[in-house]
Each structure stands twice: as structure tokens, then as C-alpha cells.
Enzyme design. Structure first.
Site, PDB file in Angstrom:
ATOM      1  N   HIS A  35      -9.780   2.150   0.169  1.00  0.00           N
ATOM      2  CA  HIS A  35      -8.320   2.008   0.156  1.00  0.00           C
ATOM      3  C   HIS A  35      -7.905   1.526  -1.229  1.00  0.00           C
ATOM      4  O   HIS A  35      -8.183   0.392  -1.616  1.00  0.00           O
ATOM      5  CB  HIS A  35      -7.884   1.011   1.229  1.00  0.00           C
ATOM      6  CG  HIS A  35      -6.405   0.947   1.422  1.00  0.00           C
ATOM      7  ND1 HIS A  35      -5.509   1.706   0.699  1.00  0.00           N
ATOM      8  CD2 HIS A  35      -5.645   0.188   2.267  1.00  0.00           C
ATOM      9  CE1 HIS A  35      -4.284   1.436   1.087  1.00  0.00           C
ATOM     10  NE2 HIS A  35      -4.337   0.523   2.043  1.00  0.00           N
ATOM     11  N   CYS A  86       0.806  -1.222   0.000  1.00  0.00           N
ATOM     12  CA  CYS A  86       0.000   0.000   0.000  1.00  0.00           C
ATOM     13  C   CYS A  86       0.840   1.274   0.000  1.00  0.00           C
ATOM     14  O   CYS A  86       0.286   2.374  -0.024  1.00  0.00           O
ATOM     15  CB  CYS A  86      -0.935  -0.007   1.202  1.00  0.00           C
ATOM     16  SG  CYS A  86      -2.019  -1.456   1.224  1.00  0.00           S
ATOM     17  N   HIS A  93      -2.571   8.273   6.271  1.00  0.00           N
ATOM     18  CA  HIS A  93      -2.791   6.971   5.632  1.00  0.00           C
ATOM     19  C   HIS A  93      -4.108   6.381   6.119  1.00  0.00           C
ATOM     20  O   HIS A  93      -4.839   5.782   5.330  1.00  0.00           O
ATOM     21  CB  HIS A  93      -1.632   6.033   5.950  1.00  0.00           C
ATOM     22  CG  HIS A  93      -1.775   4.669   5.355  1.00  0.00           C
ATOM     23  ND1 HIS A  93      -1.760   4.447   3.988  1.00  0.00           N
ATOM     24  CD2 HIS A  93      -1.956   3.442   5.919  1.00  0.00           C
ATOM     25  CE1 HIS A  93      -1.904   3.154   3.745  1.00  0.00           C
ATOM     26  NE2 HIS A  93      -2.036   2.529   4.901  1.00  0.00           N
TER      27      HIS A  93
END
EC number: 2.3.1.41
Length: 460
Positions: free
Chosen positions: A386, A210, A349
Site C-alpha cells: 500500500h 490514502c 482499492h
């Protein structure tokens, strides 16, 4: 009379000498090199183009407008194949021909898509949008050689592998597509963009879970800063929403089990229970500052720092104390040559996981101390889900747009917090970005394997 062997040797030597002289001439003329910085100096790097293919839509201004209005691209999963998986929501890129919808044939001929995976097609689209937005279409050999590509991919679509494996097992070797391997290479998005636009500078690909998109942008920042390129087409892409990938993340207890698509992703919320998987591509055009000024380019923001760190702890869980995130942010601030008190916004994040959001919150407080209560912190994942390997690049774009428009995107669904979440998380509604001095922000990305990156982005 010379022997045959000696004649062959002389011919080969002559060819090599001619080639060497030709290469030296090109180097002397600087036809294949970016402009090198002066010794000990680092060139300034600005963002001049943004292309977005996201669950909020396709484009730049359209996506930004939907983001600051508080819209969400998260929807319910439909199909019997998802029934056994304890996750019922995802964030798809909207397909179709209407404004803001993604039609891959607008970017890639149908005959070409058979050789590409969906994230590669999305990356091609985002890159085309970014280059158009920047007004950069290099035609000369020198400009093409000074323009590079770095587009990362977090993971290849698992169904491409599983379906090909089944085909091989049931129908044999001759039914395996000759495009199978190119489809599953994570560098193929960079390769395709390079080929289509004749970009002959650094060709790079990152795959760090990620953190992929942030690493791709950060690495590209350094390529330009240190003279490896004058322009970099940088970003991330991922499109792997499928029963198999969802099952894998669900088994790792990473996904939200909330069935309401509008509230499933709620960063910093007391009832957050996992992330919502999304898909898309985000590409930025990074450019040496004077290069951009010479051609009259519009500048969104400047990248002034880049920090990296490793948790060295667990394969999926973050350091609970946020030490990796702290060191990463501190490294970016140091690289930017600023003080923590000069930062006024953090694009977090924060994926809506219990451990991850808490660790990042601790890291912010550890680094900024009392100033943490002055700055603003928001997570845009409540709107986009996400985006995995795309997330860092998309959020770098959102941070640059926040600098440009002087507006902070909201954290959706944050209608209450716990006592130790006591910062300004820009809850529910966008806020004006008020700053006495230059607007400076951090954007964080953290990934499985303990890989962390922070970009420091500033307004002009």
C-alpha cells in the site's frame, strides 16, 4: 509647482496604470492562460506521460512488465529498531544503480537533497520520468503558464520531525536546520517540480490520506477539463517507512502481521489481516486532447469521470456496508456520462484488510448488480504494497496502462476466496482485457477520515 505628496501620488498611480495595462495586454494575447472551453462544454483530458518510482522498480514499461508478470516488491524488514513492532514486512523502492533501481542523484544533485524530504525527491524523479515519457518540455512562457503541477503527499516522514525535535531539545535552536519547515510541507513536491521545470500554471497539493494520489489526479483532470490549464503534472508521493510510522499503523491494527513477504498482502483472501506499507511516487501528465493531438503525443488513455464522497462514519474504519464507496463510484460513472454496464474493469482499492475489502466488494455488487459478475476486479497492492498517498496515482497509471496494453494486472496471492467474494478478481495471473466496445475502467481510492475518490479511465 506640485507638492511633494502629489508628485509621489502621481508616480505611484502611473506605475499601477502601466502594470494594469501590461496585465491586460497579456490577457488579451492569452499568453498566461490555457485555452478556455466553449460555454457549457468540458474539454477532453488524456494521459500522455507516466513516471513511476515504486517497489517494483523505476520507470514505466519496466514496472508494468513486472506487474503483469506477477512479481512483488514486498520484502522483510531488517533492523533491531523494528523488533518490538508486530509487523515484519514492507515494500521499499529498490535503491542502487542497476536497471530499475532508484538512484536519487540521477534526478537531484546531492547538494540539494539536504533541503528535501525523501518523498519530495521521489516526486521530482517521477515527474521527470513522466514529462520525458510525454515528450513535454515547455520552453515558451505561454506553454509554461499553461502547464500546472498537482502532486499530493499523504504524510510527511515522521523521522524528519522526531529527529529535529530531539536535536532542538538536546542541542538548541542553532542546530535546527533552516530547511526543516520546507522538508515537512506537503506541497513542497509540487513546488519543487514547478520550480525545476518552470511550470507556472495551477500549483496544487492534496493531502487526503490514502486517497491523496487519486484526488490529485482527479482535481487535475478538472483543471484541464475546465480550462485552468492545458497540461497538468499530477500524482502522489509518500516515503514514510520507519519504526515510528509502522508503530502508529500497527497500534491502529491496520498492518499485516504475516511474516512472509510474498503472501503478507493478499487482497480479497479469507486470511487477509492488514495492509503492507509501501513507498514511492507516481506522476501522470494529463493533457487536453486536442493539445496532445496537435503535437503528435502518444496517448495511453482518457480520463472521462471523477467521483468523490465521504463516509462520515469513523476515523479509520470504512463504512461496513460500502455506502461511501458506492456513492463515489456512482458519482464517477455519472460524471463520465456512461452506464454502469459499460465498465468492464475495476482497479480496486482493496488493501488486504478484513473490513475494507469486504466493504468495497459490497459496493461493487450494489452498483453493478448482475453486471458485477461480468466485469473484472483486481488489486495491484499484492505486488506493490500500500503506497499510501501514492497509491491512487500509481493505480490510475496501472489502469491507463491496462487500457493501453489491453491486459488486466493480477491480484497476487488469491488462491482461494469466501462465498460472498464470487467475482472475477483476476487471481494470480494477468488476463487479456476482452471488451466488445470501448475499454472503460474505474480505479478506487479510500482513506482514513472516510475520504473516497474514483477515477473513470477509458481506452482510446
Amino acid at each position: 509647482m506640485l507638492s511633494d505628496g502629489l508628485q509621489i501620488f502621481l508616480r505611484i498611480t502611473k506605475c499601477h496604470l502601466i502594470h494594469a495595462r501590461s496585465c491586460q495586454r497579456l490577457v488579451n494575447e492569452r499568453r498566461f492562460l490555457a485555452t478556455a472551453p466553449a460555454p457549457g462544454l468540458r474539454r477532453r483530458v488524456v494521459i500522455t506521460g507516466i513516471g513511476l518510482v515504486t517497489p517494483l522498480g523505476v520507470g514505466t514499461q519496466l514496472v508494468w512488465d513486472r506487474l503483469v508478470r506477477g512479481e512483488s516488491g514486498i520484502v522483510s524488514l531488517v533492523g533491531d529498531e523494528y523488533q518490538s513492532i508486530p509487523c515484519s514486512v514492507a515494500a521499499y523502492v529498490p535503491r542502487g544503480c542497476d536497471e530499475g533501481q532508484f538512484n536519487e542523484q540521477n534526478f537531484v544533485p546531492k547538494s540539494d537533497t539536504k533541503s528535501m524530504s525523501p518523498p519530495t525527491v521521489m516526486a521530482i524523479a517521477a515527474a521527470e520520468l513522466a514529462l520525458k515519457d510525454a515528450g513535454w518540455h515547455p520552453q515558451s512562457e505561454a506553454d509554461q503558464a499553461a502547464t500546472g503541477v498537482a502532486i499530493g503527499m499523504g504524510m510527511v516522514p515522521l523521522e524528519v520531525i522526531s529527529e529535529t525535535a530531539l536535536t532542538f531539545q538536546t542541542k538548541g535552536y542553532s542546530k535546527v536546520s533552516p530547511f526543516f519547515v520546507p522538508k515537512i510541507l506537503v506541497n513542497m513536491a509540487s513546488g519543487q517540480v514547478s520550480i525545476r521545470h518552470k511550470l507556472k500554471g495551477p500549483n496544487h497539493a492534496v493531502s487526503t490520506a490514502c486517497t491523496t494520489g487519486a484526488h490529485a489526479v482527479g482535481d487535475s483532470f478538472r483543471f484541464v477539463a475546465h480550462g485552468d490549464a492545458d497540461v497538468m503534472v499530477a500524482g502522489g508521493t509518500d516515503s514514510c517507512i520507519s519504526p515510528l510510522s509502522l508503530a502508529g499503523f500497527a497500534r491502529a491494527r491496520a498492518l499485516s502481521t504475516n511474516t512472509d513477504p510474498k503472501s503478507a498482502c493478499r487482497p480479497f483472501h479469507p486470511q487477509r489481516d492488514g495492509f503492507v506499507m509501501g513507498e514511492g511516487a507516481a506522476v501522470l501528465v494529463l493533457e487536453e486532447h486536442r493539445h496532445a493531438l496537435r503535437r503528435g503525443a502518444r496517448v495511453y488513455a482518457e480520463i472521462v469521470g471523477y467521483g468523490l464522497s465521504g463516509d462520515a462514519g469513523h476515523i479509520t474504519a470504512p463504512d461496513p456496508g460500502g455506502e461511501g464507496a458506492f456513492r463515489c463510484m456512482a458519482a464517477a460513472v455519472k460524471d463520465a456520462g456512461i452506464q454502469p454496464e459499460e465498465v468492464s474493469y475495476i482497479n480496486a482499492h482493496a488493501t488486504s484488510t478484513p473490513l475494507g475489502d469486504a466493504a468495497e466488494n459490497k459496493a461493487i455488487k450494489q452498483l453493478f448488480k448482475d453486471h458485477a459478475h461480468v466485469l473484472a476486479v483486481s488489486s495491484t497492492k499484492g505486488a506493490t504494497g500500500h503506497l499510501l498517498g501514492t497509491a491512487g496515482a500509481a493505480e490510475a497509471a496501472f489502469t491507463a496502462l491496462a487500457c493501453y496494453h489491453r491486459k488486466l494486472p493480477p491480484t497476487l496471492n488469491l488462491d482461494c476466496t469466501e462465498p460472498h467474494f464470487d467475482l472475477n478478481y483476476v487471481p494470480l495471473k494477468a488476463q487479456e482485457w476482452k471488451a466488445e466496445n470501448r475499454r472503460i475502467a474505474l480505479t478506487n481510492s479510500f482513506g482514513f477520515g472516510g475520504t473516497n475518490a474514483t477515477l473513470c479511465i477509458a481506452g482510446m
